[in-house]
Design a protein around this motif. Structure first.
Motif, PDB file in Angstrom:
ATOM      1  N   ALA A 134       0.959  -1.129   0.061  1.00 58.93           N
ATOM      2  CA  ALA A 134      -0.162  -0.037  -0.057  1.00 58.93           C
ATOM      3  C   ALA A 134       0.694   1.274   0.003  1.00 58.93           C
ATOM      4  O   ALA A 134       1.889   1.303   0.633  1.00 58.93           O
ATOM      5  CB  ALA A 134      -0.880  -0.005   1.234  1.00 58.93           C
ATOM      6  N   THR A 185      -2.191  -1.106  -3.852  1.00 56.52           N
ATOM      7  CA  THR A 185      -3.370  -0.175  -3.310  1.00 56.52           C
ATOM      8  C   THR A 185      -2.688   1.101  -3.371  1.00 56.52           C
ATOM      9  O   THR A 185      -1.723   1.384  -2.666  1.00 56.52           O
ATOM     10  CB  THR A 185      -3.896  -0.341  -1.880  1.00 56.52           C
ATOM     11  OG1 THR A 185      -3.341  -0.325  -1.075  1.00 56.52           O
ATOM     12  CG2 THR A 185      -4.573  -1.789  -2.111  1.00 56.52           C
ATOM     13  N   THR A 191      -9.380  -6.726  -1.357  1.00 53.78           N
ATOM     14  CA  THR A 191      -8.057  -6.214  -1.526  1.00 53.78           C
ATOM     15  C   THR A 191      -7.245  -6.651  -0.551  1.00 53.78           C
ATOM     16  O   THR A 191      -5.877  -6.545  -0.665  1.00 53.78           O
ATOM     17  CB  THR A 191      -8.488  -4.676  -1.676  1.00 53.78           C
ATOM     18  OG1 THR A 191      -9.472  -4.468  -2.703  1.00 53.78           O
ATOM     19  CG2 THR A 191      -7.296  -3.871  -1.978  1.00 53.78           C
ATOM     20  N   THR A 245      -5.884  -0.580  -7.048  1.00 54.19           N
ATOM     21  CA  THR A 245      -7.329  -0.345  -6.180  1.00 54.19           C
ATOM     22  C   THR A 245      -6.862   1.219  -5.427  1.00 54.19           C
ATOM     23  O   THR A 245      -5.796   1.126  -4.690  1.00 54.19           O
ATOM     24  CB  THR A 245      -7.376  -1.493  -5.221  1.00 54.19           C
ATOM     25  OG1 THR A 245      -7.659  -2.753  -5.735  1.00 54.19           O
ATOM     26  CG2 THR A 245      -8.671  -0.947  -4.497  1.00 54.19           C
TER      27      THR A 245
END
Length: 392
Positions: free
Chosen positions: A207, A226, A338, A247
């Protein structure tokens, strides 16, 4: 147990009429319940809606909505862990049954293990150690500061050794760290590639905190999984996210909370939030229109963004371009998938029986999610009205 009569939002974009059957903490059947036991309890939920437990893809259990991060920097690890335990419980009782927790000092990993053992109540938790940032970069107070590609790889390896389930790094400056610029790329391209490559080599997702378009684009092109916030999206950044199947976790709640508590916010945080608020919402709408995958996350713990109010993110997403069922799906099934909670977030056979009983119809008005009667995790009521009383 069989719950019948309720409208069911399945967390995968669909809505159907019950029943829903679960046993030993797992959903065993939906719609057509053909196998029952003679002593099986049946609860009539006519007029209610069943939705999966909310999954928040971005929380900070070490923070509790303080006006400034500096309010917690002097706390010991023991004090921070007590804070995390309290915030995890509050989050679960509000209807959030799964989270991805952005760690501090490695404490979130210990918390996640304690929750999994049943030692403390909380949502199913995917945790990391600490956000990786440049020296003096965003979140350095509770993060891990590194400089150079080799140091980036070493940080990933150290965190994996401690048990990190994902890696997070700060691609840009942030709103709540004085002296950093949300729109400016922090790491070099070489450093970003090293972080992403090393994390993927260790089998974990990545992330990135990224406000500015350059940081978003650089992270997406490096293969990040992400993007958190995505405040200043431009066409090139959106195209990169689509090309690399990245995402977006928009955290629309975070700037909203600061602006609506301006009399208590620090001057710099308030000024930065004023600058990004409308741009952030427009970027989100552009991402939705372009077909970027959205996973709901709140940034809970940041200034005035208190744990337990997480579900308001669904309302913000619905007000800014998503249909109600789409917004609910973003913060249930999509968010769970996710962050790696593959067996929760949906009402389907084999999934954890993590469910919310809503007195209303959030498929037409997502504000009805505030009318939670009962929170169920793993087939057990953890907050609210016992099921037997609802069906009486």
């Amino acid at each position: 147990m069989i719950l019948r009569g309720a409208r069911v939002v399945d967390g995968d974009g669909g809505v159907f009429d019950g029943p829903v059957q679960f046993d030993e903490g797992r959903i065993t059947a939906t719609s057509d319940v053909s196998t029952t036991r003679a002593d099986e309890e049946v609860v009539d939920l006519d007029g209610y809606t069943l939705v999966p437990g909310i999954v928040d893809a971005h929380v900070h259990f070490s923070l509790s909505g303080e006006a400034s991060i500096e309010d917690v920097t002097d706390k010991s690890d023991a004090e921070l862990l007590f804070t995390e335990i309290a915030n995890a419980r509050r989050t679960l009782e509000s209807g959030v049954t799964g989270v991805r927790s952005m760690g501090a000092h490695g404490l979130d990993i210990d918390l996640a293990r304690a929750i999994e053992r049943g030692d403390v109540p909380g949502p199913r938790t995917v945790a990391n150690c600490a956000s990786i940032t440049i020296t003096g970069g965003h979140g350095h107070h509770l993060g891990q500061e590194v400089d150079g590609p080799e140091a980036c790889r070493r940080a990933v390896r150290e965190q994996r050794k401690q048990g990190a389930q994902f890696i997070k790094f700060m691609a840009t400056g942030g709103v709540t760290t004085p002296g950093t610029d949300p729109g400016t790329l922090a790491f070099t391209h070489e450093e970003i590639h090293a972080l992403v490559d090393e994390a993927h080599r260790h089998g974990v997702h990545v992330a990135t905190h990224a406000h500015g378009a350059e940081g978003i684009r650089a992270a997406a092109e490096a293969g990040v999984d992400t993007v958190e916030h995505g405040t200043f999206l431009d066409d090139a950044a959106i195209e990169a996210m689509l090309d690399e199947d990245v995402t977006l976790v928009p955290t629309l709640t975070a700037p909203h909370r600061i602006l609506h508590n301006g009399d208590r916010a620090t001057a710099e945080t308030l000024a930065q939030s004023n600058e990004v608020y409308e741009i952030h919402r427009e970027s989100f709408r552009r991402a939705v229109d372009a077909g970027v995958r959205i996973a709901g996350g709140t940034d809970a713990g940041t200034p005035f963004n208190h744990h337990g109010s997480n579900r308001v993110e669904i309302q913000f997403m619905a007000r800014n371009g998503m249909a109600p069922v789409e917004a609910i799906t973003a913060m249930t099934g999509t968010a769970a998938e996710t962050i790696g909670l593959d067996d929760t977030g949906k009402v389907a056979p084999g999934y954890h029986a993590d469910l919310l009983v809503i007195d209303g119809d959030p498929t037409t008005d997502v504000a009805d999610l505030d009318e939670i009667e009962t929170v169920i995790k793993g087939g057990k009521v953890v907050s609210g009205t016992p099921l037997s009383e609802l069906g009486a």
